[in-house]
Design an enzyme around this catalytic site. Sequence first.
Site: not given
Length: 260
Positions: A67, A112, A206
Amino acid sequence: MVLIRVLANLLVLHLSYAQKSSELVIGGDECNINEHPFLALMYNSTSMKFHCSGTLLNEEWVLTAAHCDMENMQIYLGVHDKKNPNKDQQTRVPKEMFFCLSNKSYTPWDKDIMLIRLNSPVTYSTHIAPFSLPSSPPTVGSVCRIMGWGAITSPNETYPDVPHCANIEIYDYSVCRKAYGGLPEKSRTLCAGVLQGGIDTCLADSGGPLICNGQFQGIVAWGRHPCAQPQLPAFYTKVFDYSDWIQSIIAGNTAATCPS
């Protein structure tokens, strides 16, 4: 913050999960400048906004979260203080990006992960060095290190110029299932945090690493916002489960598939 949910339980999951693509470490302290030579900083070169981190695996490859994919990506290596560049700091852009699925599909608990080949090799230096893939998975109860330039306050986010580091703990996946609800029985993620609250990865963390007993075990993926709430650990993509896929891609087998 972008929210992603499973269609079958859209409302519940929409309230539960948030990408950490704009988060920093809550409850941590400034990392030692020599603690993170493998840590990559990822910018959108048009907006010049910092979105994610990554981990340098060798001279040409960086591992991060799926992402974290963005337009006009620039990858900075050898960074500590964003406003005062190190002399050995280097900048690259992606040459190739590899995902588990060709349509870039992923969920909060599966796939992910993104492997980036840089446009040219970096030169190792005082502040730039790789981090190896793990030789074994982490165990429940392991104390792990998180780090990044993400938000240090939440929900009113403030962002530091230097990366912050903190320690959290690995929990059994059942702890996250109980905390969030609607999760599948099995997952290729790690459940980690501090159940008392106060320490957590957050927005813009992230893609950064989760380091357990000196091994690169996880990629910052998902968590609840506001960050660092009690009884709400976060999700980290389990690097060990994807090691064969990563090694195959780096070796030139670009048709390699991720574990199902």
